[in-house]
Every structure is written in structure tokens, then in C-alpha cells.
Scaffold this motif. Structure first.
Motif, short mmCIF file in Angstrom:
data_model
loop_
_atom_site.label_atom_id
_atom_site.label_comp_id
_atom_site.label_asym_id
_atom_site.label_seq_id
_atom_site.Cartn_x
_atom_site.Cartn_y
_atom_site.Cartn_z
N ASN A 93 -39.55 -13.89 19.51
CA ASN A 93 -39.77 -12.77 20.43
C ASN A 93 -39.90 -11.47 19.65
N ASP A 107 -37.47 -7.77 22.54
CA ASP A 107 -37.82 -8.19 23.89
C ASP A 107 -37.49 -9.67 24.09
N ASP A 108 -37.04 -10.02 25.28
CA ASP A 108 -36.90 -11.43 25.67
C ASP A 108 -38.13 -11.80 26.48
N CYS A 109 -38.95 -12.71 25.95
CA CYS A 109 -40.22 -13.01 26.60
C CYS A 109 -40.39 -14.49 26.92
N SER A 110 -40.31 -15.34 25.91
CA SER A 110 -40.58 -16.76 26.12
C SER A 110 -39.97 -17.56 24.98
N GLN A 112 -40.66 -19.87 21.96
CA GLN A 112 -41.77 -20.14 21.07
C GLN A 112 -41.61 -21.55 20.49
#
Length: 231
Positions: A93, A107-110, A112
Motif C-alpha cells: 500500500n 494508505d490502506d487500499c487493498s 497486494q
């Protein structure tokens, strides 16, 4: 034959890997730290299916135990320091930068799943005489390919905050002999890379070394030696 006793975990280093499990060479692809509590490496095993032959009268005619399949290790790291560089390397992230270009958050997104990281841990050894020219002895653990890095629950309050990172090892990859000097290559205690690469079915390597762990730096560290020099 020495019988080393592990005193405590000392230092961890993580290294960025590409989608084939190879170390990514360059200045911002490693991180060394010691603000952690525990590293759990729990075997993930498929027990297999037993085969039983039973007659109509209920008597067992034959039995074959299922063969377990080792899928790797489920890794759980408990740590304290919320470093954007470490989060970025292990979860993929993105880092949040300040006005001066310095990392200030993430950021916390997904999750990987197409990249990963390698993890090395040094644990101090007690009860063994120091080798001439060495600073001490350590048990060295290498997990050459960890994927699916994910931060766990976070609870903020009046007590100390423990952070958890989970992931799973994969076999194969392209760590080879590695980009770092982690073991002696002669009687003079000259540091060098692994003398033999890991096999393509292996998830972990463990051995005793007299080469000291790297210096803790709360910043990215370069990945430039070993396999990087040959590429």
C-alpha cells in the motif's frame, strides 16, 4: 557439534520482491528494525485423506494413512513502530509524503497478492564460545517469499498499541543466494552471501551464523549486493 540455545529475537530485515519472488535491487527496497514483540511461523498443512477398506461384516481389511502436504507457513508478526516504509514494503500500500518529500503515513487500499517480500530474522545465541574475529553468534531465519501481507486489527486507547502483520510463505521464487552477506565463507569469518540457494520447494532456511545482523535504521535501506551485482 554445537547445540546453540536461542536467547531472544534481535533484528528483522524485510526486502521487496517482484512478482516472481526475486529481490528488487535499488535504494528504497529494504528495511531493518527491532521494535517487534514476536514472529510466529505456523505450518499450514493439508492432512491428506485416509483410505480405509472395510468388509460388510464391519472388519477393517486395510488402512492407508493420508500423506500430509506442507503448504507453507502462516506468518504473524507483532510489532510496535508504525513506519510508513515498513508498511509499504510488506503490504504494497502506498506511502503518504509530507511537503518535504519525507514519508509521514500510508494508505490502506487493498491486499497486494502479485508481489511480496522476504523476511530475515536474527536471534541471539547463548552458551557458545565466540568465534575468533566475530562479534557473537546468531540463529538466522530466512523466509524468502511472503505474500498477502495484511495489517490486522488496530485498537487505540490508553494502553500501548500492538500492531499485527500477517502473510503466507510461498515456495520457489528467485531469492537465490540473496543480495546480502549473512554467513561466513571462510575460516577468517569473511562475510558472504548464501553458499547454496534454496531449493524450489523450500519455504524457510535456518542456520547459525557469526556474521552480525544489519544496523537498525528507521528508513529505507539499499538492496545492492549479492544477486544484484550479478544482474
Amino acid at each position: 557439534m554445537p547445540c546453540p540455545l536461542i536467547a531472544n529475537a534481535d533484528v528483522i530485515r524485510v526486502t521487496r520482491l517482484d512478482s516472481c519472488g526475486r529481490p528488487v535491487c535499488g535504494e528504497d527496497n529494504g528495511f531493518v528494525f527491532d521494535c517487534f514483540a514476536t514472529l510466529a511461523m505456523n505450518p499450514n498443512v493439508d492432512e491428506g485423506e485416509d483410505v480405509e477398506y472395510r468388509a460388510a461384516n464391519g472388519r477393517q481389511c486395510g488402512f492407508k494413512r493420508g500423506c500430509p502436504t506442507f503448504n507453507g507457513y502462516d506468518v504473524e508478526l507483532s510489532f510496535f513502530a508504525l513506519s510508513p516504509e515498513f508498511i509499504e514494503l510488506t503490504t504494497g500500500n502506498p506511502v503518504v509524503f509530507g511537503y518535504d518529500g519525507a514519508p509521514i503515513g500510508y494508505d490502506d487500499c487493498s491486499v497486494q497478492c502479485n508481489t511480496g517480500f522476504a523476511l530475515e530474522l536474527w536471534a541471539e545465541v547463548i552458551g557458545e564460545e565466540c568465534v575468533e574475529g566475530a562479534e557473537g553468534q546468531w540463529i538466522y531465519f530466512l523466509l524468502p517469499w511472503i505474500t498477502n501481507g495484511l495489517l490486522g486489527d488496530m485498537e487505540l486507547g490508553s494502553t500501548a498499541v500492538d500492531l499485527t502483520l500477517t502473510g503466507s510463505t510461498r515456495a520457489g521464487g528467485g531469492w537465490g543466494v540473496g543480495p546480502y552477506d549473512v554467513m561466513p565463507i571462510d575460516a577468517a569469518n569473511t562475510p558472504g552471501t548464501l553458499l547454496t540457494p534454496l531449493g524450489n520447494t523450500c519455504h524457510r532456511r535456518t542456520f547459525t551464523t557469526t556474521i552480525a545482523p544489519p544496523t537498525v535504521v528507521c528508513d529505507y535501506t539499499p538492496v545492492t549486493g549479492g544477486v544484484c551485482l550479478a544482474s
